[in-house]
Write a protein that holds these residues in place. Structure first.
Motif, PDB file in Angstrom:
ATOM      1  N   PHE A 182       4.214  -5.555  -9.350  1.00  0.00           N
ATOM      2  CA  PHE A 182       3.223  -6.012  -8.505  1.00  0.00           C
ATOM      3  C   PHE A 182       2.530  -4.705  -8.005  1.00  0.00           C
ATOM      4  CE2 PHE A 182       4.435 -10.128  -8.767  1.00  0.00           C
ATOM      5  CZ  PHE A 182       3.135 -11.136  -8.429  1.00  0.00           C
TER       6      PHE A 182
ATOM      7  N   LYS B 133      -2.151  -3.729 -10.206  1.00  0.00           N
ATOM      8  CA  LYS B 133      -2.831  -4.715  -9.891  1.00  0.00           C
ATOM      9  C   LYS B 133      -4.157  -4.826 -10.647  1.00  0.00           C
ATOM     10  CE  LYS B 133      -0.579  -6.260  -5.634  1.00  0.00           C
ATOM     11  NZ  LYS B 133      -0.685  -6.396  -4.058  1.00  0.00           N
TER      12      LYS B 133
ATOM     13  N   HIS C 101      -3.641  -9.385  -8.634  1.00  0.00           N
ATOM     14  CA  HIS C 101      -2.630 -10.070  -9.535  1.00  0.00           C
ATOM     15  C   HIS C 101      -1.802  -8.697 -10.501  1.00  0.00           C
ATOM     16  CE1 HIS C 101      -2.618 -14.381  -8.554  1.00  0.00           C
ATOM     17  NE2 HIS C 101      -3.958 -14.306  -8.281  1.00  0.00           N
ATOM     18  N   PRO C 102      -0.822  -9.026 -10.903  1.00  0.00           N
ATOM     19  CA  PRO C 102      -0.288  -7.984 -11.811  1.00  0.00           C
ATOM     20  C   PRO C 102      -0.956  -7.918 -13.033  1.00  0.00           C
ATOM     21  CG  PRO C 102       1.296 -10.122 -11.616  1.00  0.00           C
ATOM     22  CD  PRO C 102       0.305  -9.839 -10.730  1.00  0.00           C
ATOM     23  N   SER C 103      -1.007  -6.784 -13.719  1.00  0.00           N
ATOM     24  CA  SER C 103      -1.841  -6.376 -14.958  1.00  0.00           C
ATOM     25  C   SER C 103      -0.988  -7.324 -16.210  1.00  0.00           C
ATOM     26  CB  SER C 103      -1.861  -4.877 -15.480  1.00  0.00           C
ATOM     27  OG  SER C 103      -0.366  -4.413 -15.431  1.00  0.00           O
TER      28      SER C 103
ATOM     29  N   LYS D  74       1.810 -16.960  -5.185  1.00  0.00           N
ATOM     30  CA  LYS D  74       0.843 -16.583  -5.776  1.00  0.00           C
ATOM     31  C   LYS D  74       0.738 -17.450  -7.294  1.00  0.00           C
ATOM     32  CE  LYS D  74       0.655 -11.820  -4.385  1.00  0.00           C
ATOM     33  NZ  LYS D  74      -0.877 -11.651  -3.940  1.00  0.00           N
TER      34      LYS D  74
ATOM     35  N   GLN E 215      -5.660   0.174 -15.237  1.00  0.00           N
ATOM     36  CA  GLN E 215      -4.331   0.110 -14.775  1.00  0.00           C
ATOM     37  C   GLN E 215      -3.069   0.371 -15.862  1.00  0.00           C
ATOM     38  OE1 GLN E 215      -3.456  -0.398 -11.496  1.00  0.00           O
ATOM     39  NE2 GLN E 215      -5.526  -0.457 -10.702  1.00  0.00           N
TER      40      GLN E 215
END
Length: 700
Positions: free
Chosen positions: A13, A16, A20-22, A153, A385
């Motif tokens: 995490f 982001k 949200h995570p990539s 999430k 990212q």
């Protein structure tokens, strides 16, 4: 923050995108390209199979019944193979490898379909079914594993992921459909395969982002899961192992079901009936076989249910009831892949001129460019990212978007720059007679009705024929002058202007098939404002567009105090969808042969179909997870997908009857079937609410 320690990748995490995570957006784009290829191919199949074998863009000339039989078996198998793909991934190869293997097999399938030849088409469909089995169940499994330590999430993640599904479907049907209809079918099939391949590459190259997520399950992990299952003390979780008799009966019903799935297209296309020896009187052997398989399957289900504790048994019965009514929904909703494609092609007014053409071009440009800009912006955020970790994945993803933008710009330019011409041709005028009265028919304006047959180059004159001049508005990319003589060819109750190359090709096809040429000579009489012919595939994008537009609104209603019980959501879904078919029945009522209905009816039909889907579709899977004990979820999901598979098969079989029912009764009658049956099913399931509430034992 302690939850972060339990995840398989503690740094997950830290990178982001939009909170949200990539990794979520890697899955978003992977699923987007898979749906692009799947729906891009799906929207072409029935159209291609039923298109005339001679023409500007020839198909195979099948009947709707034959095409529906093949597509139905394909669609049915798409929901069965994932059951086995999920098991293989869980136990042996892991989710990520399953996704890569499935995507690669599907790429080969699209490549095969892009080649000429009947054998390549069947091989391609088989590979797509096999690849989907690996791919479909394991994308969501990776997503679930990513968020197992962050349940708060998860809903937001699945919403974003679902947008990827619909974005892929939207652009796949729009661009593959446009390329196939304007240039050639194999270009559309090929484009679907190209993006499937590139999507596979970007997913595989993104491996560093995921860490251990989706890896092959370790022995320790398997042992821990087995221990957790064995330690369950609850009576509701009491083991109910399959007996030898269960396995035998399941195998028998499965074999019968698969044989029926293959026998349907074989009997209608190749006149090969596997079940011929089971025929009883006028009852076809395939019907007898499927009834035997159904009895065997019901015996297995009932015998297994009787061995569970009361609460588990009741809840599973509730799931089965919902699954049963799911069949009626998909049986009707999936007409979008069969009969509605043919209705859009053969019965809907798709040619717009003047201001109507201008408005459509503006709307279509906005529909294309705005979503592409939004998704491209997300792509840039993802690249920022993840560039250091996965530069090549970002490069591949960038190439895919350059391809989409290039195809979209070419499509829009084609429509904006086409030229419209008033074209004069000779035709034989023939009175249209009423079979009942023996008199000439009158239209709604009390004008006598005539049919007009173009005078082709193989026309043999008859002294009694009345030859008249007819005018039609046609579009072309080529510049012509007033008075110039051209060659035209009839297609789908209209004409196309032939280039020299197309003219030679069509003449050759007529000679090959020993048929009289239908090429006619015409003359340009006037240069008009722009004309647009909307592709058949364009109407199919409306479902994805309406989902994106209304999903959040429906979701907020369900989160409010107006949230109805599951049975009422089911009933509403079925009834609202049926209203869409009712509108089509009304719009098609009383239309004469050769007359096309306004596109407004089809647009509103897709709107109501989508609203019905948003009411019903999310409910089913949610209640499976709520009502079924954890150790049986995989089995019941299999049952659920089986219900959807049956619904898809029935949809294609019934959709294939559009020509037969229209010829015997009317087009309006055909759509009334899908109006009355879902409404009846919706009212029944709503009336079952008290019983279902009791069976659910407090689950809401």
């Amino acid at each position: 923050m302690a939850a972060e320690v339990t995840t398989t990748n503690p740094d997950f995490f830290k990178s982001k995108v939009l909170g949200h995570p990539s990794g979520l957006f890697v899955l978003f784009f992977t699923e987007m390209w898979e749906r692009f290829s799947f729906y891009g191919m799906r929207v072409l199949l029935i159209n291609f199979l039923t298109m005339a074998i001679i023409g500007n863009n020839p198909g195979w000339g099948w009947s709707a019944e034959q095409a529906g039989a093949l597509y139905g078996t394909y669609a049915m198998l798409l929901y069965i193979t994932p059951i086995f793909g999920g098991i293989l991934a869980d136990k042996y190869i892991g989710y990520r490898w399953a996704v890569v293997i499935g995507a690669f097999i599907m790429t080969l399938g699209h490549a095969s379909m892009a080649l000429e030849g009947e054998s390549f088409m069947y091989i391609g469909l088989g590979l797509l079914v096999l690849g989907t089995g690996f791919f479909k169940p394991n994308m969501t499994s990776i997503l679930s594993e990513m968020y197992k330590s962050f349940p708060e999430k998860k809903d937001g993640a699945f919403t974003i992921f679902y947008m990827g599904v619909n974005a892929g479907a939207f652009f796949g049907m729009m661009l593959c459909g446009y390329l196939a209809e304007k240039v050639g079918w194999h270009w559309g099939f090929g484009l679907a395969g190209i993006f499937m391949l590139l999507g596979t590459l970007q997913f595989w190259l993104s491996k560093p982002i995921f860490g251990n997520i989706g890896e092959v399950p370790s022995k320790e992990k398997k042992a821990a899961a087995a221990k957790l299952a064995s330690e369950s003390k609850s009576e509701d979780d009491r083991p109910n192992p399959f007996t030898t008799v269960d396995y035998i009966l399941i195998a028998v019903s499965t074999i019968i079901g698969l044989l029926y799935a293959f026998n349907d297209p074989l009997s209608k296309i190749a006149n090969i009936n596997i079940f011929k020896m089971l025929t009883i009187g006028k009852v076809d052997g395939s019907i007898v076989a499927i009834l035997i398989g159904l009895v065997v399957f019901l015996f297995v289900v009932i015998s297994r249910l009787s061995r569970y504790s009361k609460v588990v048994r009741d809840r599973m019965i509730a799931v089965i009831v919902f699954a049963f009514f799911t069949i009626f929904f998909w049986m009707s909703f999936e007409q979008g892949a069969t009969s509605l494609v043919l209705f859009a092609r053969d019965n809907t007014q798709r040619i717009l001129n003047g201001n109507s053409a201008l408005i459509f071009n503006i709307v279509n440009t906005l529909l294309t460019v705005i979503p592409l800009l939004i998704i491209s912006w997300v792509l840039i955020l993802l690249a920022r990212q993840t560039w250091n970790k996965t530069p090549w994945a970002n490069i591949i993803l960038g190439i895919t978007f350059l391809g989409v933008w290039g195809t979209a710009i070419w499509m829009l330019n084609y429509d904006w720059t086409s030229h419209a011409y008033a074209v004069k041709y000779k035709a034989v005028e023939t009175p249209v007679m009423d079979k009942e009265t023996g008199k000439q028919k009158m239209d709604d304006k009390n004008q006598l009705v005539y049919s007009y047959t173009p005078v082709t180059e193989t026309y043999v004159s008859n002294p009694t024929d009345k030859i008249v001049d007819r005018e039609v508005i046609l579009s072309s990319k080529t510049l012509y002058e007033v008075g110039q003589e051209i060659k035209v060819h009839p297609e789908l109750d209209n004409f196309i202007i032939l280039s020299a190359e197309k003219e030679n090709k069509i003449r050759s096809d007529y000679q090959t098939h020993t048929k009289d040429s239908q090429i006619a000579t015409a003359q340009i009489t006037e240069i008009r404002d722009n004309q647009v012919e909307i592709t058949v595939a364009w109407f199919s994008i409306l479902n994805s567009f309406f989902i994106i537009a209304f999903a959040s609104v429906i979701s907020k209603i369900w989160d409010s105090r107006y949230n109805p019980p599951a049975a009422f959501k089911y009933g509403l879904g079925l009834i609202i969808m049926a209203i869409g078919f009712g509108l089509l029945a009304f719009g098609a009522y009383g239309i004469q042969e050769g007359v096309r209905v306004s596109m407004v009816w089809l647009i509103f039909a897709y709107l109501f179909h989508t609203l019905g889907e948003l009411c019903l579709s999310p409910v089913g899977l949610s209640y499976v997870s709520k009502l079924v004990p954890a150790r049986m979820i995989a089995f019941m999901f299999g049952m659920w997908y089986l219900a959807i598979a049956i619904g898809n098969k029935l949809a294609a079989v019934l959709g294939g009857q559009i020509e037969n029912i229209t010829n015997q009764y009317s087009l309006s009658t055909f759509f009334l079937i899908f109006t009355i049956v879902p409404i009846a099913a919706g009212l029944i399931v709503m009336s079952l609410h008290p019983a279902l509430k009791k069976l659910m034992h407090g689950v809401k």
